[in-house]
Design a protein around this motif. Structure first.
Motif, PDB file in Angstrom:
ATOM      1  N   ASN A   1      11.751   1.942   7.930  1.00 16.77           N
ATOM      2  CA  ASN A   1      11.503   3.381   8.013  1.00 16.77           C
ATOM      3  C   ASN A   1      12.751   4.191   8.331  1.00 16.77           C
ATOM      4  N   THR A   2      13.892   3.534   8.576  1.00 15.70           N
ATOM      5  CA  THR A   2      15.053   4.261   9.083  1.00 15.70           C
ATOM      6  C   THR A   2      16.137   4.519   8.041  1.00 15.70           C
ATOM      7  N   VAL A   3      15.923   4.080   6.808  1.00 15.63           N
ATOM      8  CA  VAL A   3      16.841   4.404   5.707  1.00 15.63           C
ATOM      9  C   VAL A   3      16.004   4.669   4.464  1.00 15.63           C
ATOM     10  N   GLY A   4      16.631   5.202   3.427  1.00 15.79           N
ATOM     11  CA  GLY A   4      15.921   5.510   2.200  1.00 15.79           C
ATOM     12  C   GLY A   4      15.854   4.350   1.231  1.00 15.79           C
ATOM     13  N   PHE A   5      15.125   4.561   0.152  1.00  8.95           N
ATOM     14  CA  PHE A   5      14.851   3.470  -0.787  1.00  8.95           C
ATOM     15  C   PHE A   5      16.094   2.990  -1.524  1.00  8.95           C
ATOM     16  N   LYS A   6      17.086   3.855  -1.707  1.00  3.80           N
ATOM     17  CA  LYS A   6      18.291   3.400  -2.393  1.00  3.80           C
ATOM     18  C   LYS A   6      19.039   2.344  -1.566  1.00  3.80           C
ATOM     19  N   VAL A   7      18.998   2.489  -0.259  1.00  6.02           N
ATOM     20  CA  VAL A   7      19.597   1.470   0.607  1.00  6.02           C
ATOM     21  C   VAL A   7      18.760   0.192   0.564  1.00  6.02           C
ATOM     22  N   MET A   8      17.443   0.319   0.467  1.00  7.80           N
ATOM     23  CA  MET A   8      16.594  -0.861   0.358  1.00  7.80           C
ATOM     24  C   MET A   8      16.862  -1.622  -0.939  1.00  7.80           C
ATOM     25  N   ALA A   9      17.232  -0.896  -1.989  1.00 11.40           N
ATOM     26  CA  ALA A   9      17.562  -1.550  -3.254  1.00 11.40           C
ATOM     27  C   ALA A   9      18.836  -2.374  -3.140  1.00 11.40           C
TER      28      ALA A   9
ATOM     29  N   GLY B   1      24.267  12.175   1.568  1.00 14.59           N
ATOM     30  CA  GLY B   1      23.652  11.582   0.385  1.00 14.59           C
ATOM     31  C   GLY B   1      22.754  10.416   0.771  1.00 14.59           C
ATOM     32  N   LEU B   2      22.177   9.767  -0.232  1.00 14.97           N
ATOM     33  CA  LEU B   2      21.168   8.738  -0.001  1.00 14.97           C
ATOM     34  C   LEU B   2      21.721   7.333   0.123  1.00 14.97           C
ATOM     35  N   GLU B   3      23.031   7.165  -0.095  1.00 12.30           N
ATOM     36  CA  GLU B   3      23.607   5.821  -0.104  1.00 12.30           C
ATOM     37  C   GLU B   3      24.405   5.542   1.167  1.00 12.30           C
ATOM     38  N   PHE B   4      23.747   5.637   2.318  1.00 13.61           N
ATOM     39  CA  PHE B   4      24.420   5.259   3.555  1.00 13.61           C
ATOM     40  C   PHE B   4      23.391   4.652   4.503  1.00 13.61           C
ATOM     41  N   GLY B   5      23.876   3.817   5.418  1.00  3.61           N
ATOM     42  CA  GLY B   5      22.996   3.184   6.391  1.00  3.61           C
ATOM     43  C   GLY B   5      23.673   3.120   7.735  1.00  3.61           C
TER      44      GLY B   5
ATOM     45  N   ILE C   1       0.866  -1.178   0.000  1.00  2.00           N
ATOM     46  CA  ILE C   1       0.000   0.000   0.000  1.00  2.00           C
ATOM     47  C   ILE C   1       0.901   1.226   0.000  1.00  2.00           C
ATOM     48  N   GLY C   2       0.934   1.895  -1.128  1.00  2.00           N
ATOM     49  CA  GLY C   2       1.879   2.992  -1.333  1.00  2.00           C
ATOM     50  C   GLY C   2       2.960   2.526  -2.282  1.00  2.00           C
ATOM     51  N   SER C   3       2.857   2.900  -3.541  1.00  2.00           N
ATOM     52  CA  SER C   3       3.750   2.360  -4.575  1.00  2.00           C
ATOM     53  C   SER C   3       4.801   3.358  -5.028  1.00  2.00           C
ATOM     54  N   GLY C   4       5.201   4.248  -4.125  1.00  2.00           N
ATOM     55  CA  GLY C   4       6.265   5.191  -4.436  1.00  2.00           C
ATOM     56  C   GLY C   4       7.633   4.548  -4.320  1.00  2.00           C
ATOM     57  N   ASN C   5       8.635   5.346  -3.954  1.00  2.00           N
ATOM     58  CA  ASN C   5      10.009   4.837  -3.930  1.00  2.00           C
ATOM     59  C   ASN C   5      10.182   3.655  -2.986  1.00  2.00           C
ATOM     60  N   VAL C   6       9.675   3.766  -1.761  1.00  2.00           N
ATOM     61  CA  VAL C   6       9.862   2.695  -0.778  1.00  2.00           C
ATOM     62  C   VAL C   6       9.029   1.478  -1.138  1.00  2.00           C
ATOM     63  N   GLY C   7       7.719   1.669  -1.342  1.00  2.00           N
ATOM     64  CA  GLY C   7       6.862   0.535  -1.672  1.00  2.00           C
ATOM     65  C   GLY C   7       7.239  -0.124  -2.980  1.00  2.00           C
ATOM     66  N   GLY C   8       7.564   0.684  -3.979  1.00  2.00           N
ATOM     67  CA  GLY C   8       7.951   0.132  -5.268  1.00  2.00           C
ATOM     68  C   GLY C   8       9.242  -0.659  -5.201  1.00  2.00           C
ATOM     69  N   THR C   9      10.209  -0.142  -4.447  1.00  2.00           N
ATOM     70  CA  THR C   9      11.499  -0.831  -4.324  1.00  2.00           C
ATOM     71  C   THR C   9      11.364  -2.147  -3.569  1.00  2.00           C
ATOM     72  N   LEU C  10      10.728  -2.109  -2.397  1.00  2.00           N
ATOM     73  CA  LEU C  10      10.596  -3.327  -1.598  1.00  2.00           C
ATOM     74  C   LEU C  10       9.727  -4.357  -2.308  1.00  2.00           C
TER      75      LEU C  10
END
Length: 209
Positions: A127-135, A199-203, A6-15
């Protein structure tokens, strides 16, 4: 596993795409399941993914990922068939300027989600990192930590398995009230990523002696 998104944006779409690639049956819930953005997402997600209405996605799934923008969350959840299902809350109650949270220290977004989705087994996660890390959550051979919390042990195990399957070091942070700490952790990540130049590539990672 039957997974609803539910929610097909960056996070939902990536996961959703990552889980579909692992063989799970993924249903993306959308207000416009036949629209061009959803067709593009399905092309990336592959044969194990399909689109449906939000209510159909919830009804067809054993585990549902909630990845909506915070202002829409309560209205999206209203009336959905979620009782008895594992509901992964990946939202954050961010203020519009990203400089604060709507809730903190005495309650959390996740605890509100639990009230808005009666009977759902809520687990706070992703919820604690961005979608690029999820990828791709692996950095030089080391997995980024993914903290999760919830009050149902079996549900947390399910979510841990889903996190580990895509490469995270999944960590149980305790009961659902621990979302009062995990949501500010998300705000820290956003601040470091955007304002401090990380930047977006760190965890984050966990180290122990």
């Amino acid at each position: 596993m039957n997974l609803g998104i539910i929610g097909s944006g960056n996070v939902g779409g990536t996961l959703g795409s990552r889980w579909a690639a692992l063989g799970h049956a993924v249903v993306f819930g959308s207000r416009d399941p036949g629209g061009a953005p959803m067709r593009e997402l399905l092309a990336r997600a592959g044969a194990n993914a399909r689109a449906a209405s939000v209510a159909e996605a919830a009804a067809a799934s054993d585990v549902v990922l909630l990845a909506t923008p915070w202002p829409a969350t309560q209205s999206v959840l209203a009336g959905l068939p979620l009782s008895g299902k594992v509901l992964i809350d990946a939202t954050n109650p961010l203020l519009a300027n990203l400089h604060g949270l709507e809730y903190g220290t005495t309650t959390s977004g996740a605890e509100n989600v639990e009230q808005w989705a009666p009977g759902a087994r809520v687990v706070k996660a992703f919820n604690t990192v961005g979608f690029k890390v999820m990828a791709n959550p692996v950095f030089d051979g080391r997995a980024a930590a993914m903290f999760l919390c919830g009050d149902d042990g079996e549900s947390k195990e399910t979510v841990q398995e889903l996190a580990r399957a895509i490469g995270f070091d999944a960590r149980d942070a305790g009961g659902l009230r621990q979302a009062r700490l995990l949501e500010p952790c998300a705000l820290l990540w956003i601040s470091l990523a955007i304002e401090q130049g990380y930047g977006l590539e760190f965890g984050f990672s966990v180290m122990k002696r």
